[in-house]
Design an enzyme around this catalytic site. Sequence first.
Site, short mmCIF file in Angstrom:
data_model
loop_
_atom_site.label_atom_id
_atom_site.label_comp_id
_atom_site.label_asym_id
_atom_site.label_seq_id
_atom_site.Cartn_x
_atom_site.Cartn_y
_atom_site.Cartn_z
N CYS A 142 0.84 -1.19 0.00
CA CYS A 142 0.00 0.00 0.00
C CYS A 142 0.88 1.25 0.00
O CYS A 142 1.75 1.41 0.85
CB CYS A 142 -0.92 -0.01 1.22
N PHE A 143 0.64 2.13 -0.95
CA PHE A 143 1.52 3.29 -1.08
C PHE A 143 1.29 4.37 -0.04
O PHE A 143 2.12 5.25 0.14
CB PHE A 143 1.51 3.88 -2.49
#
Length: 162
Positions: free
Chosen positions: A10-11
């Site tokens: 997840c960025f």
Amino acid sequence: MAEIYLAGGCFWGLEEYFSRINGVTATTVGYANGKTLDTNYQEVKATDHAETVHVTYDEHIVSLYDILRYYFRVIDPLSVNKQGNDVGRQYRTGIYYTNDNDLPVIERIMSEQESLFDQKLAVEVEPLDNYVLAEEYHQDYLKKNPGGYCHINVDDAYKPLS
């Protein structure tokens, strides 16, 4: 200034983490190295992009080698298409470079990490083929939503590298 693109699940968390590192001057989140030149959050599975953080840094303050050491501190380099609770190819790990002179540094740290685990890593190493800036609500997500989901401890950015 120099740049590197890092995919590590997840960025949201990865961007917040890198934004806290001394010498990092800017971060954005987006989708990298997919099959198309355009995508969005709803289409990322179909276009095979990886959630990625674009890290711009001052190489006089922090080296690419150290940026990558910070990166390996918060990813599971053996996990295929999964980081934390996030599962799917869009959550794969990857180091995408724009400067061919960076490749020897990337190869060095990959070799060092592989020797620690005594096996091949599941981290892609490729030139950046494409990068699509993510939607505005994803940018600086954890700054805007401090209680938001994060699979890493972003405060690890403040711990000195050993």
